[in-house]
Motif scaffolding. Structure first.
Motif, PDB file in Angstrom:
ATOM      1  N   GLU A 153       0.986  -1.770  -0.050  1.00  0.00           N
ATOM      2  CA  GLU A 153       0.060   0.007   0.100  1.00  0.00           C
ATOM      3  C   GLU A 153       0.780   1.412  -0.247  1.00  0.00           C
ATOM      4  O   GLU A 153       0.224   1.970   0.445  1.00  0.00           O
ATOM      5  CB  GLU A 153      -1.204   0.156   0.987  1.00  0.00           C
ATOM      6  N   PHE A 154       2.298   0.441  -0.454  1.00  0.00           N
ATOM      7  CA  PHE A 154       2.779   2.181  -0.582  1.00  0.00           C
ATOM      8  C   PHE A 154       4.506   1.958  -1.497  1.00  0.00           C
ATOM      9  O   PHE A 154       5.629   1.531  -1.146  1.00  0.00           O
ATOM     10  CB  PHE A 154       4.389   2.460   1.414  1.00  0.00           C
ATOM     11  N   PRO A 155       3.629   2.420  -2.211  1.00  0.00           N
ATOM     12  CA  PRO A 155       4.430   1.565  -3.799  1.00  0.00           C
ATOM     13  C   PRO A 155       5.610   2.812  -3.988  1.00  0.00           C
ATOM     14  O   PRO A 155       5.373   3.897  -3.656  1.00  0.00           O
ATOM     15  CB  PRO A 155       3.742   1.740  -4.409  1.00  0.00           C
ATOM     16  N   ALA A 156       6.521   2.352  -4.237  1.00  0.00           N
ATOM     17  CA  ALA A 156       7.904   3.358  -4.898  1.00  0.00           C
ATOM     18  C   ALA A 156       7.437   3.804  -6.058  1.00  0.00           C
ATOM     19  O   ALA A 156       6.583   4.078  -6.778  1.00  0.00           O
ATOM     20  CB  ALA A 156       9.247   2.409  -5.055  1.00  0.00           C
ATOM     21  N   VAL A 157       7.939   4.978  -6.416  1.00  0.00           N
ATOM     22  CA  VAL A 157       7.730   6.005  -6.733  1.00  0.00           C
ATOM     23  C   VAL A 157       9.467   5.907  -8.055  1.00  0.00           C
ATOM     24  O   VAL A 157      10.471   5.623  -7.813  1.00  0.00           O
ATOM     25  CB  VAL A 157       8.477   7.573  -6.276  1.00  0.00           C
ATOM     26  N   THR A 158       9.063   6.740  -9.159  1.00  0.00           N
ATOM     27  CA  THR A 158      10.474   5.996  -9.804  1.00  0.00           C
ATOM     28  C   THR A 158      10.817   7.500 -10.153  1.00  0.00           C
ATOM     29  O   THR A 158      10.557   8.906  -9.837  1.00  0.00           O
ATOM     30  CB  THR A 158       9.739   6.473 -12.130  1.00  0.00           C
ATOM     31  N   LYS A 159      11.727   7.826 -10.601  1.00  0.00           N
ATOM     32  CA  LYS A 159      12.947   9.238 -11.048  1.00  0.00           C
ATOM     33  C   LYS A 159      12.282   9.773 -11.293  1.00  0.00           C
ATOM     34  O   LYS A 159      12.251  11.088 -11.236  1.00  0.00           O
ATOM     35  CB  LYS A 159      14.462   8.727 -11.746  1.00  0.00           C
ATOM     36  N   ALA A 160      11.363   9.760 -12.394  1.00  0.00           N
ATOM     37  CA  ALA A 160      10.904  10.725 -13.049  1.00  0.00           C
ATOM     38  C   ALA A 160       9.794  11.450 -11.850  1.00  0.00           C
ATOM     39  O   ALA A 160       9.300  12.544 -11.864  1.00  0.00           O
ATOM     40  CB  ALA A 160       9.805  10.761 -14.117  1.00  0.00           C
ATOM     41  N   GLU A 161       8.829  10.604 -11.531  1.00  0.00           N
ATOM     42  CA  GLU A 161       7.894  11.035  -9.939  1.00  0.00           C
ATOM     43  C   GLU A 161       8.211  11.264  -8.567  1.00  0.00           C
ATOM     44  O   GLU A 161       7.821  12.526  -8.305  1.00  0.00           O
ATOM     45  CB  GLU A 161       7.077   9.375  -9.609  1.00  0.00           C
ATOM     46  N   LEU A 162       9.585  11.090  -8.766  1.00  0.00           N
ATOM     47  CA  LEU A 162      10.674  12.345  -8.012  1.00  0.00           C
ATOM     48  C   LEU A 162      10.972  13.556  -8.417  1.00  0.00           C
ATOM     49  O   LEU A 162      10.322  14.036  -7.450  1.00  0.00           O
ATOM     50  CB  LEU A 162      11.492  10.953  -6.999  1.00  0.00           C
ATOM     51  N   GLU A 163      11.409  13.606  -8.922  1.00  0.00           N
ATOM     52  CA  GLU A 163      11.342  14.957  -9.806  1.00  0.00           C
ATOM     53  C   GLU A 163      10.757  15.648  -9.348  1.00  0.00           C
ATOM     54  O   GLU A 163      10.400  17.119  -9.060  1.00  0.00           O
ATOM     55  CB  GLU A 163      12.329  14.480 -11.026  1.00  0.00           C
ATOM     56  N   ALA A 164       9.451  15.336 -10.317  1.00  0.00           N
ATOM     57  CA  ALA A 164       7.802  16.291  -9.872  1.00  0.00           C
ATOM     58  C   ALA A 164       7.091  16.212  -8.691  1.00  0.00           C
ATOM     59  O   ALA A 164       7.077  17.483  -8.749  1.00  0.00           O
ATOM     60  CB  ALA A 164       6.575  15.356 -10.361  1.00  0.00           C
ATOM     61  N   ALA A 165       7.872  15.178  -7.562  1.00  0.00           N
ATOM     62  CA  ALA A 165       7.564  15.187  -6.322  1.00  0.00           C
ATOM     63  C   ALA A 165       8.248  16.514  -5.212  1.00  0.00           C
ATOM     64  O   ALA A 165       8.057  17.758  -4.870  1.00  0.00           O
ATOM     65  CB  ALA A 165       7.614  14.083  -5.690  1.00  0.00           C
ATOM     66  N   LEU A 166       9.469  17.112  -6.122  1.00  0.00           N
ATOM     67  CA  LEU A 166      10.638  17.676  -5.789  1.00  0.00           C
ATOM     68  C   LEU A 166      10.162  19.222  -6.255  1.00  0.00           C
ATOM     69  O   LEU A 166      11.116  20.155  -5.444  1.00  0.00           O
ATOM     70  CB  LEU A 166      12.266  16.801  -5.488  1.00  0.00           C
ATOM     71  N   ARG A 167       9.641  19.253  -7.077  1.00  0.00           N
ATOM     72  CA  ARG A 167       9.193  20.133  -8.008  1.00  0.00           C
ATOM     73  C   ARG A 167       8.518  20.729  -7.206  1.00  0.00           C
ATOM     74  O   ARG A 167       8.513  22.451  -6.715  1.00  0.00           O
ATOM     75  CB  ARG A 167       9.105  20.300  -9.638  1.00  0.00           C
ATOM     76  N   GLU A 168       7.474  20.040  -6.706  1.00  0.00           N
ATOM     77  CA  GLU A 168       6.331  20.366  -5.595  1.00  0.00           C
ATOM     78  C   GLU A 168       6.811  21.317  -3.939  1.00  0.00           C
ATOM     79  O   GLU A 168       6.060  22.079  -3.784  1.00  0.00           O
ATOM     80  CB  GLU A 168       5.194  19.822  -5.342  1.00  0.00           C
ATOM     81  N   MET A 169       7.393  20.395  -3.464  1.00  0.00           N
ATOM     82  CA  MET A 169       8.096  20.091  -2.399  1.00  0.00           C
ATOM     83  C   MET A 169       8.880  21.992  -2.260  1.00  0.00           C
ATOM     84  O   MET A 169       9.230  22.067  -1.154  1.00  0.00           O
ATOM     85  CB  MET A 169       9.153  19.025  -2.671  1.00  0.00           C
TER      86      MET A 169
END
Length: 429
Positions: A153-169
């Motif tokens: 229920e807590f899946p991993a993120v891809t590198k692209a998904e992490l980059e998108a999240a970091l831009r939001e962060m």
């Protein structure tokens, strides 16, 4: 003064001194040579007054997996170990803390706590829109995995998904904490410890940490490397520091205490991810602390039931229960290597509090909460798993002799047994 603590040894931001610590309404209001008061707590000659520790990496698992651990037992263990503040991880509970409704469920589950408790949010595929509401609700930052987390229920993120999240962060000025192991490098484990260790090589951490540093450089977001196990990655983090990137790193007591050479087949109480590595790796991690490349030491308390820890290294749950033992474990290793209690307090109280913005925690100084620990650094004891307060009696420290006993813990100027902890929100404590 409501209360005065009088000690020959007090660990303050200015170093170890003899002084009185005055408390009014749960706050430290004076740190002076002598304070006149009828309400004095006298520390014995073999005791040292420390600030309450801040453990920013704790898996409580409640609700949903409370048979693994729960807020009542976890916080009682924390208090017994001199930890007065914990930040709870967003996974292993059901639901995981990846949306606002789940955070409210988590807070309701934490109705009975012995220490102060805050919460991390989670980054998973598809919840980008949930991050700002969670941030505004007071989570202390956001955790993600770069490979399978261990729970579906807590899946991993891809590198692209992490980059998108970091831009939001970056727009929120929020901290992202990363389980940094490369999914493409980790492989299926063999049942023995050498096979398990080989399945999660240092290269898996090194590659993932390099990716996090690269994305930090691209996005400007603040990032933090969780539970650093590979000493080979120290130069990557050091390079990020030289480039003034907002990257920090932590390690854990088990990586500083145990070695792969001492773990035998079937001793699955030692299994954790990333794994405990060789003796020379352990010593390099201590050197990383000495040089300031690693700034925090936190527990990564990740317990489970006795049944889930049974079996072999391919199948057993990967997590170590140590919340109550972090202080004596780290102090035992630190004193052997010439460190001082001032160092341990910096790693386990001051820097964790600073990292998550807990301005009222982490030090004995005027204006801070009177979260205080009476610690006997020279007293030895042998760990008995059945005497620990966390829910299930499983720990690799069982039978190990440690230095340093917590004799009393105080939360906002009250003995821990006479008060309750609070639920914390970022920016309010």
């Amino acid at each position: 003064m409501d209360l005065v603590f009088r000690a020959r040894r007090v660990i303050t931001p200015q170093g170890e001194i003899a002084c009185d610590v005055g408390v009014v309404d749960g706050k430290i209001v004076a740190v002076e040579p002598f304070i006149e008061s009828p309400n004095v707590v006298h520390l014995a000659d073999d005791e040292v007054l420390l600030p309450g520790l801040v453990d920013t990496h704790v898996h409580v698992n409640d609700p949903g997996r409370s048979e693994w651990e729960g807020f009542e037992t976890a916080t009682r263990a924390a208090a017994a170990g001199g930890v007065t503040t914990i930040i709870d991880m967003p996974l292993n509970s059901i639901p995981p803390t990846v949306e606002l409704a789940a955070l409210e469920i988590k807070r309701k589950a934490a109705a009975n706590v012995s220490v102060d408790v805050g919460f991390w949010g989670g980054i998973v595929p598809g919840n980008l829109a949930d991050l700002k509401p969670l941030h505004e609700a007071g989570v202390f930052g956001f955790k993600c995995f770069l490979l399978h987390s261990g729970v579906d229920e807590f899946p991993a993120v891809t590198k692209a998904e992490l980059e998108a999240a970091l831009r939001e962060m970056a727009t929120l000025d929020a901290l992202t904490i990363v389980h940094a192991e490369d999914a493409h490098t980790v492989r299926e484990s063999e049942p023995d410890y050498p096979g398990f260790l080989a399945s999660r090589p240092r290269e898996a951490e090194n590659r993932a940490i390099s990716d996090v540093v690269e994305l930090t450089r691209k996005t400007g977001a603040r990032t933090h490397i969780l539970h650093l196990s590979s000493s080979d990655a120290l130069h990557i983090i050091e390079g990020a520091h030289r480039d003034r990137l907002p990257v920090t790193a932590e390690t854990c007591p088990h990586y500083l205490t145990f070695t792969a050479e001492e773990i035998h087949d079937g001793q699955t109480e030692f299994k954790c991810c990333p794994p405990i590595r060789e003796a020379e790796n352990r010593e390099a991690l201590w050197q990383g602390l000495r040089e300031g490349v690693i700034e925090l030491v936190v527990s990564d308390h990740s317990p489970s039931t006795v049944e889930l820890k049974a079996g072999d290294f391919a199948t057993a749950w990967g997590g170590i229960a140590s919340l109550q033992l972090g202080l004596p474990a780290v102090w035992t290793g630190a004193r052997e290597r010439g460190f001082h209690l001032t160092d341990v307090v910096r790693w386990m109280a001051t820097h964790p509090a600073r990292q998550v913005g807990l301005e009222s925690k982490g030090a004995i100084e005027v204006g801070k909460d009177a979260d205080l620990v009476v610690f006997a650094p020279d007293q030895k004891f042998v760990v008995d798993k059945n005497a620990l307060h966390h829910r299930n009696p499983v720990t690799p420290y069982h039978g190990r002799e440690l230095h340093g006993l917590v004799r009393q813990t105080w939360l906002r100027g009250k003995e821990i047994s006479t008060t309750k902890g609070k639920l914390l929100k970022r920016g309010e404590a």
